[in-house]
Design an enzyme around this catalytic site. Structure first.
Site, short mmCIF file in Angstrom:
data_model
loop_
_atom_site.label_atom_id
_atom_site.label_comp_id
_atom_site.label_asym_id
_atom_site.label_seq_id
_atom_site.Cartn_x
_atom_site.Cartn_y
_atom_site.Cartn_z
N VAL A 143 0.86 -1.18 0.00
CA VAL A 143 0.00 0.00 0.00
C VAL A 143 0.89 1.22 0.00
CG1 VAL A 143 -1.83 1.26 1.18
CG2 VAL A 143 -1.78 -1.24 1.28
N CYS A 144 0.61 2.17 -0.87
CA CYS A 144 1.34 3.44 -0.92
C CYS A 144 2.84 3.16 -1.08
CB CYS A 144 1.03 4.24 0.34
SG CYS A 144 1.50 5.97 0.29
N THR A 145 3.67 3.78 -0.26
CA THR A 145 5.11 3.63 -0.41
C THR A 145 5.66 2.33 0.16
OG1 THR A 145 5.41 4.99 1.58
CG2 THR A 145 5.59 6.10 -0.56
N GLY A 146 4.79 1.43 0.54
CA GLY A 146 5.25 0.08 0.85
C GLY A 146 5.98 -0.52 -0.35
N THR A 157 2.41 3.28 -6.92
CA THR A 157 2.55 3.75 -5.55
C THR A 157 1.88 5.11 -5.48
OG1 THR A 157 4.10 4.14 -3.72
CG2 THR A 157 4.81 4.82 -5.92
#
Length: 322
Positions: free
Chosen positions: A105-108, A125
């Site tokens: 999720v996102c910057t994961g 991202t």
């Protein structure tokens, strides 16, 4: 019912909604039958609580070292991905490939890229970090537009609430549309924004021009999508030559006039399909496409779906026509 254990990775500086959004979706499936389909555990490096980027503290169920290999490994994002603990990256490098499904999720996605797990894969991202991810990891195919992307057993999403959309899509894939719809209704969210829906609007996607004539052109495009928006016409409005206008517009907004017009027209058509009862032909004309076929081609190219299907998913009921 088949169980698909979910392990959520925690670290200091994690974005709390990247964790709780998907977790609430998976946890909501527990009400669908006698056996919870998604047993959920959280794990930090040492099993200690972590502090999220907003200051909330999250307790981990276990340490990453002691965690059982999951079906779905979920890696959230947040400010903690900017300078991650090397031990976390090392753990992901070794253990993430053992999961049957890998989700960020996102910057994961940045953590997975640092671990060398995204090379040759198509990912997304948060829009603000797409250039950073592509620059630092050229072997990764970064798509900045969709809210989530599926590539085999890898699923990556854009920022924050997009993790909910991705989790709902995974539930629909695992358990069927009715199950995902039940969870979405409980959470009072849409089922579901398609993964190829754009992350942000045309106005947010482009920078605002510094020079007044170019800002006026941007405003005119937004307010008059059905007008003549050719380079020649827009250049005349800015009192510049077509060649000078095209160069100046791209230099100040970060996109070409043509792409900006395309985004504005697509966004206008989407709003009309969502919020009005206007016919497809009327929408196509109002958005500047001229014909329904031209609008259909634009929708399929940008969103992977036709206008009629888009309206079926997102049209607000009982909205009167203009």
């Amino acid at each position: 019912m088949t169980q698909r254990p979910v392990l959520v990775v925690l670290f200091d500086g994690v974005q709390s909604l990247d964790v709780t959004g998907p977790v609430e979706v998976f946890a909501g499936a527990a009400h669908l039958g006698p056996v919870p389909p998604y047993p959920i555990r959280t794990a930090s490096l040492d099993g200690a609580p972590v502090r999220t980027q907003s200051g909330l503290r999250l307790a981990a169920d276990t340490s990453l070292t002691d965690a059982e290999p999951p079906h779905t490994l979920l890696v959230p994002g947040g400010e903690g991905t900017r300078d991650p603990d090397p031990r976390l990256v090392d753990w992901l490098r070794v253990h993430a490939p053992r999961a049957e499904r890998l989700v960020s999720v996102c910057t994961g996605a940045v953590l997975l890229a640092e671990a060398g797990l995204l090379d040759g894969r198509r990912v997304t991202t948060h829009w603000a970090f797409c250039d950073h991810l592509a620059r630092d990891h050229p072997a990764v195919e970064v798509d900045p537009d969709p809210i989530f992307v599926r590539d085999g057993n890898l699923a990556t999403s854009a920022g924050v609430t997009a993790g909910i959309d991705l989790a709902l899509a995974l539930v629909e894939e695992d358990l069927g549309r009715d199950a995902a719809l039940t969870i979405a209704r409980h959470l009072v969210v849409f089922l579901r924004r398609p993964g190829n829906q754009a992350q942000f609007s045309a106005q947010l996607a482009a920078q605002t021009a510094r020079r007044e004539p170019l800002r006026e052109v941007q405003q005119f495009i937004t307010e008059h999508p059905a007008a003549d928006l050719s380079i020649e016409s827009l250049a005349a409005r800015a009192r510049l030559s077509p060649r000078h206008f095209a160069r100046a517009f791209q230099a100040e907004t970060g996109t070409t006039p043509g792409r900006y017009v395309d985004r504005v027209r697509l966004e206008h058509a989407r709003r009309l399909l969502e919020d009005t009862g206007d016919g497809v032909q009327e929408v196509a004309r109002a958005a500047g496409y001229g014909t329904p076929e031209a609008m259909r081609r634009a929708f399929v190219k940008a969103l992977g779906t036709a206008p009629a299907e888009y309206r079926r998913r997102f049209h607000a009921p009982h909205v009167p026509s203009h």
